[in-house]
Design a protein around this motif. Sequence first.
Motif, PDB file in Angstrom:
ATOM      1  N   GLY A 264      -7.661  -4.950   7.360  1.00 10.41           N
ATOM      2  CA  GLY A 264      -8.727  -3.976   7.179  1.00 10.41           C
ATOM      3  C   GLY A 264      -8.311  -2.561   7.519  1.00 10.41           C
ATOM      4  N   GLY A 265      -7.111  -2.398   8.097  1.00 15.10           N
ATOM      5  CA  GLY A 265      -6.672  -1.082   8.542  1.00 15.10           C
ATOM      6  C   GLY A 265      -5.580  -0.501   7.681  1.00 15.10           C
ATOM      7  N   ARG A 266      -4.446  -0.183   8.311  1.00 15.52           N
ATOM      8  CA  ARG A 266      -3.316   0.444   7.614  1.00 15.52           C
ATOM      9  C   ARG A 266      -2.152  -0.534   7.584  1.00 15.52           C
ATOM     10  NH1 ARG A 266      -6.633   2.941  10.196  1.00 15.52           N
ATOM     11  NH2 ARG A 266      -5.838   2.004  12.128  1.00 15.52           N
ATOM     12  N   GLY A 290      -8.756  -4.559  -0.599  1.00 18.81           N
ATOM     13  CA  GLY A 290      -9.070  -3.494   0.340  1.00 18.81           C
ATOM     14  C   GLY A 290     -10.531  -3.112   0.302  1.00 18.81           C
ATOM     15  N   ALA A 291     -11.056  -2.767   1.486  1.00 18.11           N
ATOM     16  CA  ALA A 291     -12.444  -2.301   1.592  1.00 18.11           C
ATOM     17  C   ALA A 291     -12.493  -1.178   2.616  1.00 18.11           C
ATOM     18  CB  ALA A 291     -13.362  -3.452   1.991  1.00 18.11           C
ATOM     19  N   GLY A 292     -13.605  -0.461   2.640  1.00 14.19           N
ATOM     20  CA  GLY A 292     -13.746   0.624   3.593  1.00 14.19           C
ATOM     21  C   GLY A 292     -12.725   1.712   3.356  1.00 14.19           C
ATOM     22  N   GLU A 293     -12.039   2.127   4.435  1.00 15.62           N
ATOM     23  CA  GLU A 293     -11.033   3.182   4.370  1.00 15.62           C
ATOM     24  C   GLU A 293      -9.617   2.626   4.421  1.00 15.62           C
ATOM     25  OE1 GLU A 293     -11.679   6.395   3.983  1.00 15.62           O
ATOM     26  OE2 GLU A 293     -13.849   6.111   3.976  1.00 15.62           O
ATOM     27  N   GLN A 294      -9.448   1.368   4.088  1.00 14.51           N
ATOM     28  CA  GLN A 294      -8.138   0.727   4.188  1.00 14.51           C
ATOM     29  C   GLN A 294      -7.076   1.464   3.380  1.00 14.51           C
ATOM     30  OE1 GLN A 294      -8.104  -3.463   3.152  1.00 14.51           O
ATOM     31  NE2 GLN A 294      -5.937  -3.386   2.599  1.00 14.51           N
ATOM     32  N   ARG A 295      -5.846   1.501   3.933  1.00 16.14           N
ATOM     33  CA  ARG A 295      -4.695   2.076   3.251  1.00 16.14           C
ATOM     34  C   ARG A 295      -3.548   1.072   3.305  1.00 16.14           C
ATOM     35  NH1 ARG A 295      -8.314   4.732   2.198  1.00 16.14           N
ATOM     36  NH2 ARG A 295      -8.601   7.006   2.304  1.00 16.14           N
ATOM     37  N   SER A 296      -2.882   0.853   2.168  1.00 18.18           N
ATOM     38  CA  SER A 296      -1.779  -0.103   2.156  1.00 18.18           C
ATOM     39  C   SER A 296      -0.718   0.309   1.158  1.00 18.18           C
ATOM     40  CB  SER A 296      -2.283  -1.518   1.829  1.00 18.18           C
ATOM     41  OG  SER A 296      -2.893  -1.557   0.546  1.00 18.18           O
ATOM     42  N   ASN A 297       0.520   0.005   1.511  1.00 16.67           N
ATOM     43  CA  ASN A 297       1.668   0.206   0.627  1.00 16.67           C
ATOM     44  C   ASN A 297       2.451  -1.090   0.629  1.00 16.67           C
ATOM     45  OD1 ASN A 297       4.562   0.951  -0.088  1.00 16.67           O
ATOM     46  ND2 ASN A 297       3.533   2.904  -0.468  1.00 16.67           N
ATOM     47  N   LEU A 320     -12.077  -1.876  -3.066  1.00  9.87           N
ATOM     48  CA  LEU A 320     -13.502  -1.601  -2.946  1.00  9.87           C
ATOM     49  C   LEU A 320     -13.714  -0.299  -2.167  1.00  9.87           C
ATOM     50  CD1 LEU A 320     -14.334  -5.175  -1.687  1.00  9.87           C
ATOM     51  CD2 LEU A 320     -14.790  -4.394  -3.995  1.00  9.87           C
ATOM     52  N   ASP A 321     -14.906   0.236  -2.207  1.00  9.03           N
ATOM     53  CA  ASP A 321     -15.295   1.395  -1.390  1.00  9.03           C
ATOM     54  C   ASP A 321     -14.304   2.546  -1.582  1.00  9.03           C
ATOM     55  OD1 ASP A 321     -17.336  -0.281  -0.406  1.00  9.03           O
ATOM     56  OD2 ASP A 321     -15.996  -1.078   1.128  1.00  9.03           O
ATOM     57  N   ALA A 322     -13.695   3.036  -0.488  1.00  8.92           N
ATOM     58  CA  ALA A 322     -12.719   4.132  -0.571  1.00  8.92           C
ATOM     59  C   ALA A 322     -11.317   3.654  -0.235  1.00  8.92           C
ATOM     60  CB  ALA A 322     -13.126   5.266   0.368  1.00  8.92           C
ATOM     61  N   PRO A 353     -15.906   4.369  -7.568  1.00  7.47           N
ATOM     62  CA  PRO A 353     -15.298   5.641  -7.970  1.00  7.47           C
ATOM     63  C   PRO A 353     -14.351   6.208  -6.919  1.00  7.47           C
ATOM     64  CG  PRO A 353     -17.663   5.642  -8.384  1.00  7.47           C
ATOM     65  CD  PRO A 353     -17.380   4.430  -7.577  1.00  7.47           C
ATOM     66  N   GLU A 354     -14.543   5.861  -5.644  1.00  2.68           N
ATOM     67  CA  GLU A 354     -13.694   6.401  -4.582  1.00  2.68           C
ATOM     68  C   GLU A 354     -12.435   5.575  -4.361  1.00  2.68           C
ATOM     69  OE1 GLU A 354     -16.979   5.673  -4.082  1.00  2.68           O
ATOM     70  OE2 GLU A 354     -17.651   7.727  -4.480  1.00  2.68           O
TER      71      GLU A 354
END
Length: 434
Positions: A264-266, A290-297, A320-322, A353-354
């Motif tokens: 759920g995080g980075r 991914g949901a919320g503000e999650q960032r992944s590479n 999902l979400d941003a 959209p985000e």
Amino acid sequence: MSVNTEQLFDRQIVTQISQSQEEPTWMLQKRLAALDEAAKLSLPKLEKTRIDRWNFTSFDPYRGEEALTTIDTLPENVRQFVSAEKEDHVFVQKNSSPVYQQLSADLKEKGVIFTDIATAAREHGDLVQKHFMTDGINPNEHRLAALHTALFSGGLLLYVPKNVAVELPFQALFWASGKGVGNFPHVLVVLETGANASIIANFVSDEDSDAVVNGAFEVFLGDNARLSVASLHTHGEETTEVAYRRTVVGRDAHLDWTVGDLNGGRTISDNTTHMQGSGSNGEIKAITVGAGEQRSNITSTFHHWGTHTETNIVARGVMLDAAQTILNGVTKIEKGATKANGVQAEKVLMLSPEARGDANPILLIDENDVQAGHAASVGKIDPIQMFYLMSRGLSRRQAERLVIFGFVGPVLDTIPFDSLRERITDVIEGKLSS
């Protein structure tokens, strides 16, 4: 014992970590050498992902825990990720400490080793020293690899001798619990010629944990060996995870690796495999939601060195979400790897959209007599498809669920472990309902 890695490390802290695990001298020396390099090295440079503000610096590098007599004492949300019947092979680590281990007497008699890495280094020093951070993880690759080498704690060795086949999967659970914890497990898997095994590794954290997780997974497959690996990551929104996986595959060996990056995080997820032996074949299947503000590479790479090697990368991402993700697939066919065949397909589905997603298929070919192909797509749910489903009485959420599971289905359906398929499905359902 909190550490800020932007400053020079305290050699005393690293020495204390090594001594607390009663490691041999050679392992401490490897730690200290990596420590010296960590301050000189830069962070890895990732495609379209800025990580200089991610938390790699504030954590307690060693937090010991008491051993468990039974896994039934684990919290239910953690307990669900592992089973321990009498015949099962199970390893559980909480924070920096292995707290539960189980291996049948029958496998011990066959020479199978399934134990924590510190014990393995003491009791099977030559085996561990031959493989640990040698042809797999390079401590000098970048700062995060050096930090892992200097600060790793816990982890395990799985060793399967020549021509030994193990039917039931080995299970490993790595649990980050509490605030401010650093979780640095190292998993080393060695299969000798003709060996056959499978392992499921779950990486979890408490819901409110802000852990920094920097884990490594090294795999060495001998000639004609077969290994199925499943690695499921379900850390919470405040965690930062770095997961490096490196595999060396021998002649006519087979590797099947499933990765569920469902944090759920980075997340930095790097799965690199070297098809060293001729006739070897491998497959990587990756899912991220991914949901919320999650960032992944997330990067999956195959290097073809031997002749007649075959590889396949299949990656699916749902945002999902941003949430934002980068899916990279790299097939590198080296000079001399004639008759090699490498294919890959990366797809990202965005549901708001985000949300942002990027799929990057990369072919690097240095040999003529080969085959290679790639495909990639990034897009949103077809509004006509949604209209059709909702016209049949489904709510928008129900329609999205059908589309999403249809999208990731080609990966889920090929996972060889029923229990893992169910867990991944449950995690995706949880993200959709949040």
